[in-house]
Design a protein around this motif. Structure first.
Motif, PDB file in Angstrom:
ATOM      1  N   UNK A 184       0.841  -1.212   0.000  1.00 56.94           N
ATOM      2  CA  UNK A 184       0.000   0.000   0.000  1.00 56.94           C
ATOM      3  C   UNK A 184       0.873   1.258   0.000  1.00 56.94           C
ATOM      4  N   UNK A 185       1.927   1.233   0.803  1.00 59.02           N
ATOM      5  CA  UNK A 185       2.823   2.393   0.894  1.00 59.02           C
ATOM      6  C   UNK A 185       3.545   2.631  -0.437  1.00 59.02           C
ATOM      7  N   UNK A 186       3.948   1.538  -1.103  1.00 55.75           N
ATOM      8  CA  UNK A 186       4.650   1.690  -2.398  1.00 55.75           C
ATOM      9  C   UNK A 186       3.711   2.339  -3.414  1.00 55.75           C
ATOM     10  N   UNK A 187       2.519   1.742  -3.584  1.00 56.84           N
ATOM     11  CA  UNK A 187       1.579   2.251  -4.595  1.00 56.84           C
ATOM     12  C   UNK A 187       1.084   3.652  -4.226  1.00 56.84           C
ATOM     13  N   UNK A 188       0.857   3.864  -2.924  1.00 58.39           N
ATOM     14  CA  UNK A 188       0.367   5.167  -2.460  1.00 58.39           C
ATOM     15  C   UNK A 188       1.376   6.272  -2.732  1.00 58.39           C
ATOM     16  N   UNK A 189       2.640   5.942  -2.539  1.00 63.41           N
ATOM     17  CA  UNK A 189       3.684   6.949  -2.775  1.00 63.41           C
ATOM     18  C   UNK A 189       3.793   7.257  -4.270  1.00 63.41           C
ATOM     19  N   UNK A 190       3.627   6.234  -5.101  1.00 63.98           N
ATOM     20  CA  UNK A 190       3.672   6.470  -6.560  1.00 63.98           C
ATOM     21  C   UNK A 190       2.530   7.408  -6.976  1.00 63.98           C
ATOM     22  N   UNK A 191       1.331   7.133  -6.466  1.00 64.25           N
ATOM     23  CA  UNK A 191       0.170   7.985  -6.812  1.00 64.25           C
ATOM     24  C   UNK A 191       0.425   9.430  -6.345  1.00 64.25           C
ATOM     25  N   UNK A 192       0.922   9.571  -5.120  1.00 62.14           N
ATOM     26  CA  UNK A 192       1.169  10.921  -4.577  1.00 62.14           C
ATOM     27  C   UNK A 192       2.181  11.669  -5.442  1.00 62.14           C
ATOM     28  N   UNK A 193       3.206  10.933  -5.920  1.00 74.43           N
ATOM     29  CA  UNK A 193       4.221  11.592  -6.760  1.00 74.43           C
ATOM     30  C   UNK A 193       3.639  11.999  -8.115  1.00 74.43           C
ATOM     31  N   UNK A 194       2.803  11.109  -8.687  1.00 72.52           N
ATOM     32  CA  UNK A 194       2.181  11.457  -9.980  1.00 72.52           C
ATOM     33  C   UNK A 194       1.332  12.715  -9.831  1.00 72.52           C
ATOM     34  N   UNK A 195       0.541  12.744  -8.750  1.00 71.92           N
ATOM     35  CA  UNK A 195      -0.317  13.920  -8.530  1.00 71.92           C
ATOM     36  C   UNK A 195       0.535  15.178  -8.348  1.00 71.92           C
ATOM     37  N   UNK A 196       1.634  15.049  -7.576  1.00 77.40           N
ATOM     38  CA  UNK A 196       2.483  16.219  -7.322  1.00 77.40           C
ATOM     39  C   UNK A 196       3.097  16.741  -8.619  1.00 77.40           C
ATOM     40  N   UNK A 197       3.638  15.793  -9.432  1.00 74.60           N
ATOM     41  CA  UNK A 197       4.249  16.191 -10.722  1.00 74.60           C
ATOM     42  C   UNK A 197       3.255  16.962 -11.569  1.00 74.60           C
ATOM     43  N   UNK A 198       2.017  16.447 -11.624  1.00 74.86           N
ATOM     44  CA  UNK A 198       0.983  17.069 -12.443  1.00 74.86           C
ATOM     45  C   UNK A 198       0.632  18.463 -11.903  1.00 74.86           C
ATOM     46  N   UNK A 199       0.420  18.530 -10.590  1.00 75.65           N
ATOM     47  CA  UNK A 199      -0.026  19.801 -10.005  1.00 75.65           C
ATOM     48  C   UNK A 199       1.054  20.878 -10.036  1.00 75.65           C
ATOM     49  N   UNK A 200       2.310  20.459  -9.954  1.00 75.40           N
ATOM     50  CA  UNK A 200       3.377  21.466 -10.027  1.00 75.40           C
ATOM     51  C   UNK A 200       3.301  22.235 -11.345  1.00 75.40           C
ATOM     52  N   UNK A 201       2.842  21.535 -12.390  1.00 81.25           N
ATOM     53  CA  UNK A 201       2.711  22.211 -13.683  1.00 81.25           C
ATOM     54  C   UNK A 201       1.353  22.883 -13.843  1.00 81.25           C
ATOM     55  N   UNK A 202       0.314  22.258 -13.297  1.00 77.63           N
ATOM     56  CA  UNK A 202      -1.042  22.781 -13.514  1.00 77.63           C
ATOM     57  C   UNK A 202      -1.347  24.031 -12.675  1.00 77.63           C
ATOM     58  N   UNK A 203      -0.873  24.048 -11.435  1.00 79.19           N
ATOM     59  CA  UNK A 203      -1.265  25.147 -10.532  1.00 79.19           C
ATOM     60  C   UNK A 203      -0.898  26.534 -11.111  1.00 79.19           C
ATOM     61  N   UNK A 204       0.310  26.725 -11.692  1.00 79.07           N
ATOM     62  CA  UNK A 204       0.585  28.057 -12.254  1.00 79.07           C
ATOM     63  C   UNK A 204      -0.401  28.439 -13.369  1.00 79.07           C
ATOM     64  N   UNK A 205      -0.874  27.432 -14.140  1.00 74.98           N
ATOM     65  CA  UNK A 205      -1.830  27.733 -15.222  1.00 74.98           C
ATOM     66  C   UNK A 205      -3.180  28.148 -14.616  1.00 74.98           C
ATOM     67  N   UNK A 206      -3.584  27.424 -13.565  1.00 73.32           N
ATOM     68  CA  UNK A 206      -4.859  27.784 -12.908  1.00 73.32           C
ATOM     69  C   UNK A 206      -4.745  29.194 -12.315  1.00 73.32           C
TER      70      UNK A 206
END
Ligand SMILES: Nc1ncnc2c1ncn2[C@@H]1O[C@H](COP(=O)(O)OP(=O)(O)OP(=O)(O)O)[C@@H](O)[C@H]1O
Length: 361
Positions: A184-206
């Motif tokens: 759970x920790x492995x998969x959860x950390x992967x999901x959190x990283x994917x979300x972070x990568x995406x949001x780091x780029x999306x938030x400035x556009x928003x």
């Protein structure tokens, strides 16, 4: 791009209708209760396999009929003329028949990949005012379209979470959980990283869209991954075992992620008016669509129910300008043409709905 053809049979008050939307702005006009939102609801079914108004198929099937059928032709990618067909039949008891490209398909989850949709409707402000679930879905929409492994990882994580919660409720010792926690920790950390990568780029556009739409506010948008990012998730799960057991569910992890949006230092939903909330949600959803088109050869289709509600003339113009410049496929509903004058481009298409009959102008 997007929907090229749509047929509806026995859907809400529409007995049978057909439309050939344009690649840009599509305006659906009609009186109250004529069937405008029903057309958007049908497109929503084709993009997500469900309604945005009810979870009961029996409400959607035309009175006196057993099922509804939707058929569409979609052009999935930019600079690609290939057409994918989707056929969806749902009966009152929710039996579903789905065909994609003429082949029987098992999972409705295949639909978002074919027709990426963003919906803005009069209840959309709940994205900001309700709990974090809608905002997680908002983030995951973008990650799903851009990270090929996201869906499989997310599905695995969801299964693991269910298993973990079942073990917590069963009152077993931590040793029984240790195996599940590791995964759970492995998969959860992967999901959190994917979300972070995406949001780091999306938030400035928003933030840039918010500055255009609501220049009177200073916005702050932060991602919370669901646990303290300085601590390993596996260690935290172990540390919180007793508490989680008492609660009967897992209190920390990516299933608790959120994005918090503040305007002038205050939670946005506590300070913005309804019209301003609608604009903020528009800024968020339009930014996602824009980002998708910049980072893939996919295009997002926007469904905007009741385009003009809550917006004054200058804000309608601003929103219309954004939609036109996005070059996305857009479906908007309005009661009267005068409410959508800012959207009237040379190549826009207009449809009129009257008592469930759909006619192109
Ligand atoms: N299962 C159904 N069978 C037949 N008619 C239905 C069904 N469900 C809803 N209706 C009717 O369909 C009509 C169309 O509703 P819809 O919400 O699409 O209208 P609308 O044009 O968006 O209206 P408004 O401008 O008021 O939002 C309504 O009059 C409603 O009573």
């Amino acid at each position: 791009m997007g929907l090229v053809k749509l047929n509806l049979t026995d859907f809400r008050n529409i007995k049978h209708a057909s439309m050939q939307p344009g690649a840009g702005i599509n305006i659906i006009l009609g009186d109250n209760g004529s069937g405008k939102s029903s057309v958007l609801e049908a497109i929503h079914y084709l993009g997500l396999g469900r309604s945005f108004r009810t979870h009961l198929t029996s409400r959607v099937v035309h009175h006196g009929e057993k099922d509804f059928t939707l058929f569409s032709e979609c052009r999935q990618r930019l600079n690609d003329d290939r057409i994918t067909t989707i056929g969806l039949k749902k009966s009152k008891n929710s039996d579903t028949e789905l065909k994609i490209a003429g082949q029987k398909a098992e999972r409705l989850a295949e639909l978002p990949g074919i027709l990426p949709l963003q919906l803005i409707h009069p209840e959309s402000f709940t994205l900001l005012s309700s709990g974090p679930k809608l905002r997680r879905q908002f983030v995951d929409w973008g990650v799903f379209h851009l990270e090929t492994d996201f869906f499989a990882t997310w599905a695995k994580l969801t299964r693991l979470l269910k298993q973990r919660n079942a073990i917590l409720k069963s009152g077993k010792r931590y040793a029984e959980l240790a195996y599940w926690d590791k995964e759970f920790a492995v998969q959860g950390t992967i999901i959190a990283q994917m979300r972070r990568r995406y949001l780091e780029q999306l938030i400035p556009i928003i933030k840039s869209a918010l500055a255009d739409f609501l220049p009177e506010y200073d916005f702050d948008i932060r991602y919370h991954q669901g646990w303290d990012r300085n601590i390993e998730l596996a260690a935290l799960l172990k540390q919180n075992f007793m508490r989680d057991q008492q609660l009967g569910y897992t209190s920390l992890g990516p299933q608790k992620a959120d994005i918090r949006i503040r305007a002038n230092g205050v939670p946005a939903h506590d300070i913005l008016s309804r019209g301003q909330l609608k604009l903020a949600v528009c800024a968020m959803r339009l930014s996602q669509g824009l980002f998708l088109s910049q980072h893939s050869n996919k295009r997002c289709t926007f469904l905007i129910d009741d385009f003009s509600s809550e917006l004054d003339d200058s804000k309608r113009k601003l929103l219309a300008q954004y939609l036109i410049e996005s070059k996305a496929q857009v479906f908007v509903t309005a009661i009267d043409k005068s409410q959508v004058t800012a959207l009237l481009t040379e190549d826009c298409k207009m449809f009129h709905v009257e008592h469930g009959k759909l006619i192109e102008f």
